[in-house]
Write an enzyme that holds these catalytic residues in place. Sequence first.
Site, mmCIF file in Angstrom:
data_model
loop_
_atom_site.group_PDB
_atom_site.id
_atom_site.type_symbol
_atom_site.label_atom_id
_atom_site.label_comp_id
_atom_site.label_asym_id
_atom_site.label_seq_id
_atom_site.Cartn_x
_atom_site.Cartn_y
_atom_site.Cartn_z
ATOM 1 N N ASP A 92 6.229 -19.596 11.536
ATOM 2 C CA ASP A 92 5.375 -20.065 10.430
ATOM 3 C C ASP A 92 6.231 -20.825 9.409
ATOM 4 O OD1 ASP A 92 3.283 -20.393 8.685
ATOM 5 O OD2 ASP A 92 3.108 -18.267 8.161
ATOM 6 N N LYS A 94 5.909 -23.827 8.058
ATOM 7 C CA LYS A 94 5.180 -24.655 7.068
ATOM 8 C C LYS A 94 5.973 -25.909 6.680
ATOM 9 C CE LYS A 94 2.332 -20.964 5.141
ATOM 10 N NZ LYS A 94 2.949 -19.757 5.719
ATOM 11 N N ASP A 97 7.894 -31.932 4.621
ATOM 12 C CA ASP A 97 8.681 -33.055 4.081
ATOM 13 C C ASP A 97 8.340 -34.368 4.811
ATOM 14 O OD1 ASP A 97 10.792 -34.472 2.729
ATOM 15 O OD2 ASP A 97 11.867 -32.580 2.539
HETATM 16 P P1 BMP Z 1 0.004 -10.127 5.038
HETATM 17 O O1 BMP Z 1 -1.103 -9.767 6.048
HETATM 18 O O2 BMP Z 1 1.071 -9.100 4.968
HETATM 19 O O3 BMP Z 1 -0.547 -10.514 3.705
HETATM 20 O O4 BMP Z 1 0.740 -11.419 5.657
HETATM 21 C C1 BMP Z 1 0.096 -12.640 5.829
HETATM 22 C C2 BMP Z 1 0.996 -13.610 6.565
HETATM 23 O O5 BMP Z 1 0.307 -14.845 6.754
HETATM 24 C C3 BMP Z 1 2.285 -13.976 5.839
HETATM 25 O O6 BMP Z 1 3.297 -14.128 6.832
HETATM 26 C C4 BMP Z 1 2.010 -15.307 5.190
HETATM 27 O O7 BMP Z 1 3.168 -16.115 5.110
HETATM 28 C C5 BMP Z 1 0.987 -15.932 6.125
HETATM 29 N N1 BMP Z 1 -0.022 -16.811 5.477
HETATM 30 C C6 BMP Z 1 -0.910 -16.337 4.539
HETATM 31 O O8 BMP Z 1 -0.873 -15.167 4.162
HETATM 32 N N2 BMP Z 1 -1.860 -17.187 4.019
HETATM 33 C C7 BMP Z 1 -1.968 -18.484 4.389
HETATM 34 O O9 BMP Z 1 -2.870 -19.183 3.927
HETATM 35 C C8 BMP Z 1 -1.065 -18.983 5.350
HETATM 36 C C9 BMP Z 1 -0.108 -18.123 5.879
HETATM 37 O O10 BMP Z 1 0.726 -18.591 6.807
#
Ligand code: BMP
Length: 261
Positions: A92, A94, A97
Amino acid sequence: VKSHLSFQERSQLANCNKMAQKLFRLMSEKKSNLAVAADLTTKAEVLKLADAIGSEIVVLKTHVDIISDYDEDFVKQLKALSEKHKFLIFEDRKFADIGNTVKYQYQSGVYKISEWSDMVTVHAVAGPGIIDSFKDSVLQKECGLLMLAQMSSKGSLCVGEYTQQVVEMAKQNQDCVMGFICQERLSNMPEHFVLMTPGVQLNNTADTLGQQYNTPDYIVQEKSTDVIIVGRGIYQSQDPKSEAHKYRTIAWDSYEKRLSK
Ligand code: BMP
């Protein structure tokens, strides 16, 4: 907007990107539409989690730059687990650039993400040149880009017209783009794209840093996206294996209910 086509049917439509097709097939075979965000900060913890939950998931999502003892052996071991349990690896990163910089970020540096990741996330904010920078690598290695069309966090600027433009950009680049990170299925999202949704948890509605959560059944049935991405809801639980099984069952039942509606 609902999708009533099965993952099997959509795998046949997804013939422009090999990774989209592979993921749709894997979901049908494994009867799982669960991805886990393995946001742990040591090699050992990530690998232990991956081995424990591997049979429940179709995708393991990593943030390799948070792993304090990262090395190439980590990738080797993760690959071995992905073959043992049959899941795909999603870094992931993201990328955001200009194309030329992103090309180096994807292929070089410490992580050499292009060598091991089946899919990566890309922001559209810099314009379509960013997609071109992945083209050679993505087509050669049969991996896929996931465009960030919406985010789960409070106050996100990926909304409205921006979201629409991301979908249009993806449609213009169907050979590279396998799908979206989004919070809902929009009417202009063709069925051959995979829709993946983070911000999913059963026990909390938010964290203290802007994350917002929905339940798996709401996301899959009401918002009609395909894959739920669950992080803390699973890896912070007492028993990640049984918690993963619980999310997997709810998400798959929700998908089957959506099909039969
Ligand atoms: P968690 O379920 O612990 O909140 O983790 C969510 C994961 O998804 C994290 O790795 C975060 O970087 C990713 N993420 C997110 O939460 N929202 C987004 O819109 C895009 C993401 O990649």
